[in-house]
Design an enzyme around this catalytic site. Sequence first.
Site, PDB file in Angstrom:
ATOM      1  CG  HIS A   1      -2.282  -5.059  -2.894  1.00 23.91           C
ATOM      2  ND1 HIS A   1      -1.552  -6.018  -3.575  1.00 23.91           N
ATOM      3  CD2 HIS A   1      -1.990  -3.886  -3.507  1.00 23.91           C
ATOM      4  CE1 HIS A   1      -0.836  -5.426  -4.521  1.00 23.91           C
ATOM      5  NE2 HIS A   1      -1.064  -4.141  -4.499  1.00 23.91           N
TER       6      HIS A   1
ATOM      7  CG  HIS B   1      -2.629  -3.964  -9.318  1.00 23.89           C
ATOM      8  ND1 HIS B   1      -1.689  -3.198  -9.957  1.00 23.89           N
ATOM      9  CD2 HIS B   1      -2.309  -3.907  -8.010  1.00 23.89           C
ATOM     10  CE1 HIS B   1      -0.819  -2.739  -9.078  1.00 23.89           C
ATOM     11  NE2 HIS B   1      -1.179  -3.149  -7.905  1.00 23.89           N
TER      12      HIS B   1
ATOM     13  CG  HIS C   1      -2.141   1.047  -4.694  1.00 25.68           C
ATOM     14  ND1 HIS C   1      -3.191   0.281  -5.149  1.00 25.68           N
ATOM     15  CD2 HIS C   1      -1.025   0.294  -4.906  1.00 25.68           C
ATOM     16  CE1 HIS C   1      -2.737  -0.865  -5.629  1.00 25.68           C
ATOM     17  NE2 HIS C   1      -1.432  -0.886  -5.480  1.00 25.68           N
TER      18      HIS C   1
ATOM     19  CB  SER D   1      10.241   1.547  -3.136  1.00 24.30           C
ATOM     20  OG  SER D   1      10.019   0.255  -3.631  1.00 24.30           O
ATOM     21  N   GLY D   2       9.116  -0.206  -0.426  1.00 27.10           N
ATOM     22  CA  GLY D   2       9.561  -1.334   0.381  1.00 27.10           C
ATOM     23  C   GLY D   2      10.082  -1.018   1.772  1.00 27.10           C
TER      24      GLY D   2
ATOM     25  CE1 TYR E   1     -24.797  11.534   7.999  1.00 28.95           C
ATOM     26  CE2 TYR E   1     -22.708  12.611   7.488  1.00 28.95           C
ATOM     27  CZ  TYR E   1     -23.433  11.642   8.170  1.00 28.95           C
ATOM     28  OH  TYR E   1     -22.774  10.762   9.001  1.00 28.95           O
TER      29      TYR E   1
ATOM     30  CG  ASP F   1     -24.639   7.206   2.832  1.00 30.97           C
ATOM     31  OD1 ASP F   1     -25.575   7.854   2.342  1.00 30.97           O
ATOM     32  OD2 ASP F   1     -24.743   6.553   3.885  1.00 30.97           O
TER      33      ASP F   1
ATOM     34  N   GLY G   1       0.809  -1.211   0.000  1.00 30.54           N
ATOM     35  CA  GLY G   1       0.000   0.000   0.000  1.00 30.54           C
ATOM     36  C   GLY G   1       0.841   1.259   0.000  1.00 30.54           C
ATOM     37  CG  ASN G   2       1.509   3.187  -2.789  1.00 31.19           C
ATOM     38  OD1 ASN G   2       0.634   3.769  -3.428  1.00 31.19           O
ATOM     39  ND2 ASN G   2       2.057   2.061  -3.223  1.00 31.19           N
TER      40      ASN G   2
ATOM     41  CB  SER H   1       5.721   4.039  -3.851  1.00 36.88           C
ATOM     42  OG  SER H   1       4.871   3.099  -4.451  1.00 36.88           O
ATOM     43  CB  SER H   2       7.649   0.431  -7.796  1.00 34.25           C
ATOM     44  OG  SER H   2       6.757  -0.360  -7.047  1.00 34.25           O
ATOM     45  CG  ASP H   3       2.404   1.025  -7.048  1.00 32.88           C
ATOM     46  OD1 ASP H   3       2.535   0.365  -8.093  1.00 32.88           O
ATOM     47  OD2 ASP H   3       2.166   0.503  -5.943  1.00 32.88           O
TER      48      ASP H   3
END
Lengths: 233, 233, 233, 233
Positions: C97, C171, C95, C45-46, C228, C120, C28-29, C74-76
């Site tokens: 998973h 993905h 992002h 990254s990592g 609301y 909502d 995630g990131n 991050s590689s993303d």
Amino acid sequence: MKFEELRIKTLAANKALVEHGLVVFTFGNVSMVDRKEGVIAIKPSGVGYEEMSPGDIVVLDLDGRIAEGSKKPSSDAPTHIELYKNFNEIGAIVHTHSKNATAFAQAKKPIPCLGTTHADYFYGEIPVTREMTKEEVERDYERNTGRVIVELFNEKGINPLQVPACLVAGHGPFAWGRTVDSAVYNAVMLEEIAGMAVETLELNPNAELPSFLLDKHFFRKHGKNAYYGQKEQ
Amino acid sequence: MKFEELRIKTLAANKALVEHGLVVFTFGNVSMVDRKEGVIAIKPSGVGYEEMSPGDIVVLDLDGRIAEGSKKPSSDAPTHIELYKNFNEIGAIVHTHSKNATAFAQAKKPIPCLGTTHADYFYGEIPVTREMTKEEVERDYERNTGRVIVELFNEKGINPLQVPACLVAGHGPFAWGRTVDSAVYNAVMLEEIAGMAVETLELNPNAELPSFLLDKHFFRKHGKNAYYGQKEQ
Amino acid sequence: MKFEELRIKTLAANKALVEHGLVVFTFGNVSMVDRKEGVIAIKPSGVGYEEMSPGDIVVLDLDGRIAEGSKKPSSDAPTHIELYKNFNEIGAIVHTHSKNATAFAQAKKPIPCLGTTHADYFYGEIPVTREMTKEEVERDYERNTGRVIVELFNEKGINPLQVPACLVAGHGPFAWGRTVDSAVYNAVMLEEIAGMAVETLELNPNAELPSFLLDKHFFRKHGKNAYYGQKEQ
Amino acid sequence: MKFEELRIKTLAANKALVEHGLVVFTFGNVSMVDRKEGVIAIKPSGVGYEEMSPGDIVVLDLDGRIAEGSKKPSSDAPTHIELYKNFNEIGAIVHTHSKNATAFAQAKKPIPCLGTTHADYFYGEIPVTREMTKEEVERDYERNTGRVIVELFNEKGINPLQVPACLVAGHGPFAWGRTVDSAVYNAVMLEEIAGMAVETLELNPNAELPSFLLDKHFFRKHGKNAYYGQKEQ
């Protein structure tokens, strides 16, 4: 209190159900038997786990009369007594409405033995009782609940120490053991294997375990040829 | 604050929803009614549970006008008021989007009574409302949500104290009780039995509970012949 | 550090993913954009969430060159940049998973709008991208991931602030918002509604929500007629 | 203790299984190998995780004889030894009965590669062994468990560092890695992707991932062209 130690142990086991996530609110109950004294200790009816103290645990003789304690016993007490009277080697009983095991009970399906996790603790499927009749439910319901469990084990020739658990159709699971620790252990494992079984059957409705693998796993942990753990069991 | 005690209790019940894992973020709401004073206390709209204090709870009269408090009330307030006006014996209402019960509401299916865990608290299936019309949704939506619940209970002749919960089609569950503790209790049990029901129906789509077992379990806990718990209920 | 505040906020949002149970290990990131400065801040990254400090957050310009920071991003990162370039009003991207949303992405099925919990926050189904071609995967993969998301929203005419999330086929999910808080919020709600949708479809494969109910719920929380919460949004 | 460091690390890894929610009670075991010394360190049989200390960890030579320690080793030790003898590059092995992975093992189905979460760590499906014969189960069962895993990887030409996990039919998962940290990591990810796969297959029984996307994700994290993380792996 004459039965102080028994009540303290019974209380601890009841509270262990909460720690293992098997119960919510006042659901579930654990009892222990003292066969020499001819009594059982059981959770009081409808009392919350947090506020419960040893003095709340109720001691009953095997006719269901209060031997010590001022609370009303769990309404399931007659079921427990019926099991103690018929399964001579068990020392404690755990009743829960744990989610996965209860789903099988409500589906009126046994939990088939689908893997070695199951086979390590239960020698074959966890059976489900027949449905009780209207008469059995309306009169002496809780005692009859014990009777249909005993009837099932007798008819199928199941040794209650080899399959230390049963599902009551439309209701939920009972588990037991020689000691209160093993009874709680079996109740936790029952829920664990029930969850695995639901998912396994979803992936493969025809899954099954060969009997020789069941034999291998059960008997490496239980009986005179056991070789699991630090000493002979 | 005139209604300080009511607001403190309402706050505590709202926070209990978080502890029981029934809500995330600002979802869900609990209200209580004071029938003598003709007011209800309800959670404010869109305020996080952690930062909420008694002064944030809004007190409304039964026409929905603010009687005490400076926040806007939950947008679901008109639903709660409609239920209090029509279900005369209820004292508190809980609305959540808890996962399993909401899945049934979204599937527009009632939660059938499949076991004694359900029967202990709900006398029969948890019904689901009809879908609301475009007109009912576009005009006076929240009040109409209450109306379709009341309509359902009236048409089916269901006693709201015997079945203290309802699913609104495409939306989620409402639960209630005589007291705020029982309303929260019922909301938690509703989610619990909904989860069991999903799994039971997966194992056996034809599962059902005989009516005499439903009667036995419900009435051993409720009504004049109840024998569960430490005193008559 | 010129971008200290941006990096501190980005760090906090990344750590919020762990608190909400959306990520394990280094999965995630979260990124944030500063459109005036023409930079984004993103997780390295990592690197594990526990040991991460503001100085580990990487600041990139919109061509992907490091503007501040000594870690690899991050590689993303190219996916995030592509989204910021095309969705002009978003301020942060998340992002993960997370289990249920990823299951839909892997199944290559959109998450249909089945109830008001979904309505909502998301104005209609959460769409799933087309599968990427071999060429798109082998060359400039992460940037192309952003491109297929943008292509999908353009082709379907979806407003990314009305449907602030997308599933990438095979993905997992991306969610976003005007602010970093709303982006995290939307990522949490996405996982919540995905879990409800799995269960709803199991109970009723034909479940659906009428469009007027979607309209009602989305627009009572969003836009100029929202009513609301404590103030206009 | 000659092997104190090895035993301390092995203990820590065993306890990590509990933290990651992969085991209950005494289930599961982690071992490490010291190839220079020709020994493995492994969890003792049937000892609870909480009370376990470095002195309880058992050191065995590769013929299974105790080199250091007074406890009986895990009954699964011969499976571990068989894997170390045949998979020359692995440094640690983790065996659990984690729920989702065990469900696939019990269903006797491989875990198909359905998404990039899987592809990030496992280069293709997690294979499942053939069922063992009655003879293999009754004689030298634990060693034969290792043999069917090795046989499977050899026959299918799978590199055990590219697919660092296997399901034993009717039993459960084994995972491994170059280091004990990566072995625990792989066991956790295995359970994670198994859970996603169950849900994905429920949503779409025909889901699959193109091989070029598998290649992309696996090799951006592993091997000489990897570009994920802070350094070359």
